[in-house]
Design a protein around this motif. Structure first.
Motif, PDB file in Angstrom:
ATOM      1  N   ASN A  40       0.805  -1.223   0.000  1.00 28.50           N
ATOM      2  CA  ASN A  40       0.000   0.000   0.000  1.00 28.50           C
ATOM      3  C   ASN A  40       0.844   1.282   0.000  1.00 28.50           C
ATOM      4  O   ASN A  40       0.275   2.379   0.030  1.00 28.50           O
ATOM      5  CB  ASN A  40      -0.920   0.015   1.226  1.00 28.50           C
ATOM      6  N   LYS A  41       2.186   1.104  -0.047  1.00 35.18           N
ATOM      7  CA  LYS A  41       3.084   2.265   0.033  1.00 35.18           C
ATOM      8  C   LYS A  41       2.643   3.176   1.181  1.00 35.18           C
ATOM      9  O   LYS A  41       2.432   4.382   1.038  1.00 35.18           O
ATOM     10  CB  LYS A  41       3.086   3.042  -1.289  1.00 35.18           C
ATOM     11  N   ALA A  42       2.533   2.555   2.359  1.00 33.48           N
ATOM     12  CA  ALA A  42       1.912   3.218   3.501  1.00 33.48           C
ATOM     13  C   ALA A  42       2.901   3.889   4.449  1.00 33.48           C
ATOM     14  O   ALA A  42       2.485   4.482   5.439  1.00 33.48           O
ATOM     15  CB  ALA A  42       1.083   2.196   4.289  1.00 33.48           C
ATOM     16  N   ILE A  43       4.208   3.823   4.142  1.00 28.66           N
ATOM     17  CA  ILE A  43       5.191   4.344   5.091  1.00 28.66           C
ATOM     18  C   ILE A  43       6.031   5.450   4.454  1.00 28.66           C
ATOM     19  O   ILE A  43       6.626   5.274   3.392  1.00 28.66           O
ATOM     20  CB  ILE A  43       6.106   3.215   5.611  1.00 28.66           C
ATOM     21  N   ASP A  44       6.080   6.594   5.152  1.00 27.39           N
ATOM     22  CA  ASP A  44       6.944   7.708   4.764  1.00 27.39           C
ATOM     23  C   ASP A  44       8.073   7.830   5.777  1.00 27.39           C
ATOM     24  O   ASP A  44       7.903   7.521   6.965  1.00 27.39           O
ATOM     25  CB  ASP A  44       6.166   9.029   4.745  1.00 27.39           C
ATOM     26  N   LEU A  45       9.218   8.296   5.286  1.00 24.43           N
ATOM     27  CA  LEU A  45      10.349   8.601   6.161  1.00 24.43           C
ATOM     28  C   LEU A  45      10.619  10.091   6.064  1.00 24.43           C
ATOM     29  O   LEU A  45      10.906  10.602   4.976  1.00 24.43           O
ATOM     30  CB  LEU A  45      11.591   7.799   5.749  1.00 24.43           C
ATOM     31  N   ASN A  46      10.465  10.790   7.187  1.00 28.75           N
ATOM     32  CA  ASN A  46      10.652  12.242   7.235  1.00 28.75           C
ATOM     33  C   ASN A  46       9.799  12.951   6.177  1.00 28.75           C
ATOM     34  O   ASN A  46      10.241  13.888   5.499  1.00 28.75           O
ATOM     35  CB  ASN A  46      12.124  12.610   7.070  1.00 28.75           C
ATOM     36  N   GLY A  47       8.574  12.450   6.008  1.00 26.53           N
ATOM     37  CA  GLY A  47       7.610  13.109   5.128  1.00 26.53           C
ATOM     38  C   GLY A  47       7.653  12.697   3.677  1.00 26.53           C
ATOM     39  O   GLY A  47       6.888  13.217   2.859  1.00 26.53           O
ATOM     40  N   THR A  48       8.523  11.740   3.333  1.00 29.54           N
ATOM     41  CA  THR A  48       8.665  11.335   1.927  1.00 29.54           C
ATOM     42  C   THR A  48       8.603   9.813   1.817  1.00 29.54           C
ATOM     43  O   THR A  48       9.196   9.100   2.637  1.00 29.54           O
ATOM     44  CB  THR A  48      10.008  11.822   1.351  1.00 29.54           C
ATOM     45  N   LEU A  49       7.890   9.317   0.816  1.00 30.26           N
ATOM     46  CA  LEU A  49       7.856   7.880   0.568  1.00 30.26           C
ATOM     47  C   LEU A  49       9.286   7.384   0.374  1.00 30.26           C
ATOM     48  O   LEU A  49      10.075   7.977  -0.358  1.00 30.26           O
ATOM     49  CB  LEU A  49       7.025   7.593  -0.680  1.00 30.26           C
ATOM     50  N   THR A  50       9.609   6.285   1.053  1.00 32.48           N
ATOM     51  CA  THR A  50      11.007   5.866   1.084  1.00 32.48           C
ATOM     52  C   THR A  50      11.186   4.414   0.658  1.00 32.48           C
ATOM     53  O   THR A  50      10.248   3.617   0.695  1.00 32.48           O
ATOM     54  CB  THR A  50      11.578   6.037   2.509  1.00 32.48           C
ATOM     55  N   GLU A  51      12.414   4.083   0.253  1.00 35.81           N
ATOM     56  CA  GLU A  51      12.777   2.695  -0.017  1.00 35.81           C
ATOM     57  C   GLU A  51      12.911   1.941   1.299  1.00 35.81           C
ATOM     58  O   GLU A  51      13.406   2.482   2.287  1.00 35.81           O
ATOM     59  CB  GLU A  51      14.120   2.643  -0.768  1.00 35.81           C
ATOM     60  N   TRP A  52      12.503   0.688   1.292  1.00 33.13           N
ATOM     61  CA  TRP A  52      12.528  -0.091   2.523  1.00 33.13           C
ATOM     62  C   TRP A  52      13.946  -0.481   2.939  1.00 33.13           C
ATOM     63  O   TRP A  52      14.168  -0.898   4.068  1.00 33.13           O
ATOM     64  CB  TRP A  52      11.663  -1.344   2.358  1.00 33.13           C
ATOM     65  N   ARG A  53      14.896  -0.327   2.018  1.00 33.10           N
ATOM     66  CA  ARG A  53      16.298  -0.623   2.357  1.00 33.10           C
ATOM     67  C   ARG A  53      17.022   0.600   2.919  1.00 33.10           C
ATOM     68  O   ARG A  53      18.215   0.519   3.232  1.00 33.10           O
ATOM     69  CB  ARG A  53      17.035  -1.145   1.118  1.00 33.10           C
ATOM     70  N   THR A  54      16.329   1.732   3.040  1.00 32.15           N
ATOM     71  CA  THR A  54      16.947   2.942   3.582  1.00 32.15           C
ATOM     72  C   THR A  54      17.379   2.702   5.027  1.00 32.15           C
ATOM     73  O   THR A  54      16.633   2.155   5.842  1.00 32.15           O
ATOM     74  CB  THR A  54      15.953   4.125   3.541  1.00 32.15           C
ATOM     75  N   VAL A  55      18.609   3.125   5.345  1.00 31.35           N
ATOM     76  CA  VAL A  55      19.139   2.967   6.707  1.00 31.35           C
ATOM     77  C   VAL A  55      18.660   4.131   7.570  1.00 31.35           C
ATOM     78  O   VAL A  55      18.743   5.295   7.176  1.00 31.35           O
ATOM     79  CB  VAL A  55      20.675   2.900   6.686  1.00 31.35           C
ATOM     80  N   LEU A  56      18.179   3.799   8.746  1.00 34.58           N
ATOM     81  CA  LEU A  56      17.611   4.803   9.643  1.00 34.58           C
ATOM     82  C   LEU A  56      18.677   5.504  10.470  1.00 34.58           C
ATOM     83  O   LEU A  56      19.708   4.912  10.818  1.00 34.58           O
ATOM     84  CB  LEU A  56      16.599   4.141  10.578  1.00 34.58           C
ATOM     85  N   SER A  57      18.407   6.764  10.801  1.00 37.75           N
ATOM     86  CA  SER A  57      19.275   7.563  11.668  1.00 37.75           C
ATOM     87  C   SER A  57      18.483   7.980  12.900  1.00 37.75           C
ATOM     88  O   SER A  57      17.249   8.056  12.865  1.00 37.75           O
ATOM     89  CB  SER A  57      19.768   8.820  10.934  1.00 37.75           C
ATOM     90  N   PRO A  58      19.183   8.284  14.003  1.00 39.25           N
ATOM     91  CA  PRO A  58      18.474   8.715  15.217  1.00 39.25           C
ATOM     92  C   PRO A  58      17.628   9.961  14.942  1.00 39.25           C
ATOM     93  O   PRO A  58      18.073  10.895  14.268  1.00 39.25           O
ATOM     94  CB  PRO A  58      19.607   9.041  16.199  1.00 39.25           C
ATOM     95  N   GLY A  59      16.382   9.955  15.426  1.00 40.22           N
ATOM     96  CA  GLY A  59      15.508  11.107  15.247  1.00 40.22           C
ATOM     97  C   GLY A  59      14.715  11.097  13.957  1.00 40.22           C
ATOM     98  O   GLY A  59      13.841  11.956  13.754  1.00 40.22           O
ATOM     99  N   ASP A  60      14.980  10.142  13.050  1.00 36.86           N
ATOM    100  CA  ASP A  60      14.152  10.020  11.847  1.00 36.86           C
ATOM    101  C   ASP A  60      12.704   9.779  12.260  1.00 36.86           C
ATOM    102  O   ASP A  60      12.432   9.152  13.297  1.00 36.86           O
ATOM    103  CB  ASP A  60      14.625   8.846  10.982  1.00 36.86           C
ATOM    104  N   LEU A  61      11.779  10.252  11.429  1.00 31.20           N
ATOM    105  CA  LEU A  61      10.360  10.083  11.738  1.00 31.20           C
ATOM    106  C   LEU A  61       9.699   9.201  10.689  1.00 31.20           C
ATOM    107  O   LEU A  61       9.609   9.569   9.511  1.00 31.20           O
ATOM    108  CB  LEU A  61       9.660  11.444  11.789  1.00 31.20           C
ATOM    109  N   LEU A  62       9.265   8.035  11.116  1.00 28.35           N
ATOM    110  CA  LEU A  62       8.505   7.136  10.261  1.00 28.35           C
ATOM    111  C   LEU A  62       7.013   7.414  10.471  1.00 28.35           C
ATOM    112  O   LEU A  62       6.536   7.402  11.610  1.00 28.35           O
ATOM    113  CB  LEU A  62       8.787   5.679  10.609  1.00 28.35           C
TER     114      LEU A  62
END
Length: 301
Positions: A40-62
């Motif tokens: 469903n492309k239901a997840i954004d990272l910091n307000g933008t649709l993201t690749e699921w392989r993107t590495v997360l950083s502290p404070g990122d907002l899913l």
């Protein structure tokens, strides 16, 4: 259908994992749920649709979008509430006596859950509110409610694993002779009384730990602190009655109502758990019921 969403701020210990790894191994979402969000492309990272392989950083907002039915979990009912804790994912309410945790019929109202739904609807939320555990009608104290469908199975799992710790206060008839102890007796149905449970060799395993806080000479009652290894229906009530010290006010299990104890004197005083998303240790205490009676106006020694 009504679309709602919730957000997770990435804690330091989750940094370095991909979005998919965090969803699966850190936050313990199920495979079916994760697959649905991917499709469903239901997840954004910091307000933008993201690749699921993107590495997360502290404070990122899913931000995760949910599909929920428009109707609330239960009928809204404007009941006075005492909210002890609340965030985007869950809330903890202080249950008063003489009220059920949730209705037994879909069209019923007048319960704590109905009040929580009304409270959330007033705040512009969908009205999703599911209790993670329950307290008997006359038992007071802390109850956790899930505020969206994604967090409920995580809290359910934490409860099953006994990582949600609950502490109770009880006032029982008589002077409990031991300063602390453990009651390890299986509990089953009472064949002669539909609403009662009893100690039964063929029942479910049940373990209750108790610590004596003080004995009240005038009332001839002992004040106990209890913790459970299991969560059987009426466990505390059955176990305390089985050792000859029923809850004061609990007429179903041998207690007596008095001027000080007009209903069963059992209060869920504290709840503690690790937050499923922030990994913070949440500890919530409520020394008194919403409408404290005289039996809770004592102070801990």
């Amino acid at each position: 259908m009504h679309t709602s969403s919730f957000s997770i701020s990435v804690p330091a210990q989750t940094a370095g994992k991909t979005v998919e790894e965090a969803l699966r191994s850190e936050w313990k979402f199920g495979k079916k749920q994760i697959h649905a969000w991917r499709m469903n492309k239901a997840i954004d990272l910091n307000g933008t649709l993201t690749e699921w392989r993107t590495v997360l950083s502290p404070g990122d907002l899913l931000t995760i979008r949910l599909e929920e039915e428009e109707k609330p979990s239960y009928l809204p009912d404007p009941i006075d509430l005492s909210i002890l804790y609340e965030d985007e994912h869950l809330l903890i309410a202080n249950k008063p006596p003489h009220i059920d945790t949730h209705p037994n019929q879909p069209d019923a109202s007048g319960t704590l859950a109905n009040g929580v739904v009304h409270y959330l609807r007033q705040k512009g939320k969908t009205g999703y509110a599911q209790p993670i555990h329950r307290l008997d009608r006359d038992t007071t104290g802390t109850i956790i409610f899930a505020k969206h469908a994604a967090v409920k199975p995580l809290l359910d799992h934490a409860l099953e694993q006994r990582s949600i710790k609950r502490t109770y206060w009880a006032h029982v008839h008589g002077d409990v002779s031991h300063s602390n102890g453990t009651i390890d007796q299986p509990i089953g149905n009472d064949r002669h009384h539909n609403s009662r449970k009893r100690i039964s060799p063929t029942g479910q395993k049940a373990i209750t730990h108790f610590r004596k806080i003080q004995f009240n000479q005038n009332q001839q009652t002992s004040w106990l602190e209890l913790q459970l290894d299991t969560g059987r229906t009426h466990q505390i009530r059955v176990h305390l009655s089985s050792i000859g010290h029923p809850l004061a006010g609990d007429t179903l299990y041998g207690g007596k109502k008095t001027i000080h104890f007009p209903f069963q004197a059992l209060h869920a005083v504290k709840i503690s758990f690790t937050h499923p998303f922030t990994a913070q240790n949440i500890v919530i205490e409520t020394p008194d019921p919403v409408k404290p009676g005289r039996f809770y106006k004592q102070t801990r020694k």
